[in-house]
Design an enzyme around this catalytic site. Structure first.
Site, PDB file in Angstrom:
ATOM      1  CB  CYS A 156      -2.090  20.526  14.688  1.00  0.00           C
ATOM      2  SG  CYS A 156      -1.630  22.131  15.286  1.00  0.00           S
ATOM      3  NE  ARG A 190       2.161  20.998  16.133  1.00  0.00           N
ATOM      4  CZ  ARG A 190       1.800  21.377  17.346  1.00  0.00           C
ATOM      5  NH1 ARG A 190       2.629  21.344  18.321  1.00  0.00           N
ATOM      6  NH2 ARG A 190       0.587  21.794  17.584  1.00  0.00           N
ATOM      7  CG  ASP A 250       2.779   0.566  10.061  1.00  0.00           C
ATOM      8  OD1 ASP A 250       1.805   1.139   9.599  1.00  0.00           O
ATOM      9  OD2 ASP A 250       3.917   1.083  10.110  1.00  0.00           O
ATOM     10  CE  LYS A 284      -1.852   1.505   4.089  1.00  0.00           C
ATOM     11  NZ  LYS A 284      -1.540   2.906   4.385  1.00  0.00           N
ATOM     12  CG  ASN A 285       2.206   2.663   3.544  1.00  0.00           C
ATOM     13  OD1 ASN A 285       1.087   3.080   3.238  1.00  0.00           O
ATOM     14  ND2 ASN A 285       2.523   2.306   4.770  1.00  0.00           N
ATOM     15  NE  ARG A 319      -8.033   4.661   5.160  1.00  0.00           N
ATOM     16  CZ  ARG A 319      -7.512   5.665   5.835  1.00  0.00           C
ATOM     17  NH1 ARG A 319      -8.004   5.972   7.013  1.00  0.00           N
ATOM     18  NH2 ARG A 319      -6.521   6.369   5.341  1.00  0.00           N
TER      19      ARG A 319
HETATM   20  N1  EPU Z   1       6.253  13.798  11.874  1.00  0.00           N
HETATM   21  C1  EPU Z   1       6.303  15.128  12.244  1.00  0.00           C
HETATM   22  N2  EPU Z   1       6.609  16.064  11.295  1.00  0.00           N
HETATM   23  C2  EPU Z   1       6.858  15.728  10.005  1.00  0.00           C
HETATM   24  C3  EPU Z   1       6.798  14.369   9.621  1.00  0.00           C
HETATM   25  C4  EPU Z   1       6.500  13.411  10.590  1.00  0.00           C
HETATM   26  O1  EPU Z   1       6.080  15.465  13.396  1.00  0.00           O
HETATM   27  O2  EPU Z   1       7.128  16.616   9.191  1.00  0.00           O
HETATM   28  C5  EPU Z   1       5.983  12.776  12.907  1.00  0.00           C
HETATM   29  C6  EPU Z   1       4.681  12.033  12.677  1.00  0.00           C
HETATM   30  O3  EPU Z   1       3.582  12.726  13.238  1.00  0.00           O
HETATM   31  C7  EPU Z   1       4.966  10.701  13.337  1.00  0.00           C
HETATM   32  C8  EPU Z   1       6.455  10.477  13.061  1.00  0.00           C
HETATM   33  O4  EPU Z   1       6.992  11.779  12.818  1.00  0.00           O
HETATM   34  O5  EPU Z   1       4.779  10.801  14.710  1.00  0.00           O
HETATM   35  C9  EPU Z   1       6.754   9.581  11.889  1.00  0.00           C
HETATM   36  O6  EPU Z   1       6.099  10.053  10.728  1.00  0.00           O
HETATM   37  P1  EPU Z   1       6.453   9.579   9.248  1.00  0.00           P
HETATM   38  O7  EPU Z   1       6.447  10.792   8.408  1.00  0.00           O
HETATM   39  O8  EPU Z   1       7.660   8.724   9.252  1.00  0.00           O
HETATM   40  O9  EPU Z   1       5.202   8.658   8.906  1.00  0.00           O
HETATM   41  P2  EPU Z   1       4.286   8.780   7.637  1.00  0.00           P
HETATM   42  O10 EPU Z   1       5.149   8.944   6.447  1.00  0.00           O
HETATM   43  O11 EPU Z   1       3.214   9.753   7.864  1.00  0.00           O
HETATM   44  C10 EPU Z   1       4.331   6.274   6.949  1.00  0.00           C
HETATM   45  C11 EPU Z   1       3.309   5.236   6.647  1.00  0.00           C
HETATM   46  C12 EPU Z   1       2.691   4.752   7.951  1.00  0.00           C
HETATM   47  C13 EPU Z   1       3.781   4.190   8.840  1.00  0.00           C
HETATM   48  C14 EPU Z   1       4.866   5.253   9.070  1.00  0.00           C
HETATM   49  C15 EPU Z   1       6.044   4.744   9.835  1.00  0.00           C
HETATM   50  C16 EPU Z   1       2.477   5.925   4.504  1.00  0.00           C
HETATM   51  C17 EPU Z   1       1.325   6.434   3.714  1.00  0.00           C
HETATM   52  N3  EPU Z   1       2.277   5.788   5.798  1.00  0.00           N
HETATM   53  O12 EPU Z   1       3.645   7.340   7.584  1.00  0.00           O
HETATM   54  O13 EPU Z   1       1.806   3.711   7.619  1.00  0.00           O
HETATM   55  O14 EPU Z   1       3.229   3.809  10.069  1.00  0.00           O
HETATM   56  O15 EPU Z   1       5.342   5.762   7.798  1.00  0.00           O
HETATM   57  O16 EPU Z   1       6.731   3.793   9.095  1.00  0.00           O
HETATM   58  O17 EPU Z   1       3.521   5.623   3.963  1.00  0.00           O
HETATM   59  C18 EPU Z   1      -0.236   2.502   7.687  1.00  0.00           C
HETATM   60  O18 EPU Z   1       0.118   1.941   6.646  1.00  0.00           O
HETATM   61  O19 EPU Z   1      -1.244   2.141   8.339  1.00  0.00           O
HETATM   62  C19 EPU Z   1       0.548   3.636   8.186  1.00  0.00           C
HETATM   63  C20 EPU Z   1       0.081   4.460   9.113  1.00  0.00           C
END
Ligand code: EPU
Length: 443
Positions: free
Chosen positions: A118, A123, A308, A24-25, A422
């Protein structure tokens, strides 16, 4: 969206063979990559999940074309138009915020809402925004919660992420591939899904190289072209099915499961005394081989134990003899499933481990942490899970509650099954083939 419920009867041991779907990701991000060229890109092995359809609809509002035929998807970005991304679209899919990169590159401006909860600050995509600003984008944030970005031409830079961000790394890669000059991303995410997206972009003509475990070098090119690319399997699906097999006392072979992307999970399975083995380069077997031992995990970015995986792991630990802990260090709040699990007789206590430097230790921004949330749970096992009426609030929590219901005595009803759609293709149909007694009804 049709609201539906799952009715799950007391478990059989799950046995047989199952194939993991495409990730998915990665699939979601390939749609954004396709907007960087006027030529067609064809993506193979896509999962047929509702998040992908949401992303398709979003991109189509921008003039992109996404055609899905079986597990193949064609993306065409030649008619891309520039609009502000609506709040509604951004709320449906966090990935849609990545469209900021193709819009900036192709139109020199983009307006996207803050996809986080937020509405008062920059953020939680502050790291994406900071990196794009270093590449020359002028970005302002208005009181209604929108980022307005402008740039005549993005240029290369050296940017060090203050903390890991998976999607943030990908957004900056997407922006850098067509920028002027060289970009070096330091402390960049190392998730295999990021490398799979890099693989696609390089096939489209980009020049991207991981030069260190957490350093990515991108040399901007003038133009990208079409290609055909097969995406990697979904690691989260593999873990979900692996736990389903073990917790029901079963024996499963999962095809399209690659052990090199699951090392931290497999290591913990060994510690817990659960059975697994490599069948061949592309398949893993997971099986129950006797009572489970308690085990502590701390979630982390790659190559650590993925956030995850913590919810399914918690279910596994309800069956271990003794006390286990799960410490969530990536997201500030990811234990929403615990209150539902308690309805099944699970003994879980929240606690806050002592951390000497939380700002460094946790992946989220400390100001996003709500003090009411503890970052860890203690699970006391083994527990005889019993049936319950449960509410699914999100994707991973939903899959986890299904696992719990499969292992529980009696018939459980899970409302909110659409959340599972999803991210998991035909979830209950595939579980049924392995022997699960599970059916869906509209609720
Ligand atoms: N964060 C910030 N500021 C930023 C970016 C991230 O505060 O600018 C925080 C986030 O709020 C979180 C942490 O840093 O607490 C990590 O965030 P990250 O950006 O790494 O996660 P993401 O890219 O939003 C992806 C996957 C998630 C998976 C995480 C961790 C996708 C669409 N989603 O999220 O997958 O848990 O990386 O590997 O790629 C899922 O598939 O169910 C899912 C949630």
């Amino acid at each position: 969206m049709i609201m539906s419920k799952l009715i799950i009867e007391e478990g059989e041991s799950l046995k047989g063979e199952i194939e993991a779907s495409g990730a998915k990701n990665v699939a979601l991000k390939t749609i954004v990559a396709g907007l960087l060229t006027d030529e067609k890109i064809v993506i193979e092995n896509i999962p047929l999940i509702s998040d992908l359809l949401t992303m398709k609809m979003t991109v189509e509002k921008f003039g992109g074309r996404v055609e899905i035929a079986g597990h193949k998807m064609t993306v065409t970005g030649s008619n891309l138009k520039n609009f502000p991304l609506s709040l509604e679209m951004a709320a449906q899919s966090r990935t849609s915020s990545m469209i900021i990169a193709p819009l900036l590159l192709r139109f020199g401006k983009a307006t996207i809402p803050n996809p986080g909860g937020c509405r008062i600050g920059a953020r939680p995509i502050d790291r994406h925004i900071e990196g794009l600003s270093k590449m020359g984008a002028k970005i302002t944030y208005d009181a209604s919660g929108y980022f307005h970005a402008q740039s005549k031409k993005l240029h290369g830079t050296v940017y060090t992420f203050p903390k890991n961000t998976h999607t943030g790394t990908e957004t900056l890669i997407l922006a850098a591939v067509l920028a002027n000059g060289e970009t070096v991303l330091e402390n960049a995410a190392a998730e295999p899904e990021v490398d799979d997206l890099i693989g696609l972009l390089n096939q489209m003509g980009a020049k991207i190289k991981r030069v260190g475990p957490r350093t990515i070098k991108i040399t901007g090119v003038k133009k990208l072209g079409g290609t055909t690319y097969k995406i990697m399997p979904d690691r989260n699906e593999v873990v979900t099915f692996a736990v389903a097999g073990i917790i029901t006392g079963g024996d499963l072979i999962i095809k399209n499961a690659q052990s090199q992307h699951l090392l931290s999970f497999l290591e913990k399975l060994d510690k817990a005394g659960a059975g697994w083995e490599k069948v061949n380069e592309n398949s893993l077997r997971f099986f129950y081989k006797g009572s489970l031992k308690p085990c502590d995990i701390v979630t982390s970015f790659h190559p650590g134990f993925m956030t995850d995986w913590q919810a399914p792991w918690t279910i596994l630990m309800t069956q271990a003899a003794g006390k286990s802990t799960v410490h969530e260090a990536v997201f500030e709040s990811r234990f929403g499933y615990v209150s539902e699990l308690r309805k099944m007789g699970v003994k879980i206590l929240f606690f806050q481990p002592k951390i000497s430097c939380p700002e460094k230790f946790y992946n989220f921004n400390m100001e996003d942490k709500n003090d009411r949330h503890y970052q860890a749970i203690l699970i006391e096992g083994p527990i005889k899970l019993h049936n319950a009426i449960l509410n699914i609030s999100d994707l991973r929590a939903g899959a986890t509650l299904v696992l719990a219901a499969l292992a529980a005595e009696g018939e459980s009803v899970l409302y909110g099954a659409e959340h599972i759609d999803r991210g998991y293709e035909r979830f209950e149909e595939r579980l049924k083939k392995l022997g699960a007694k599970i059916k869906r009804a509209n609720s």
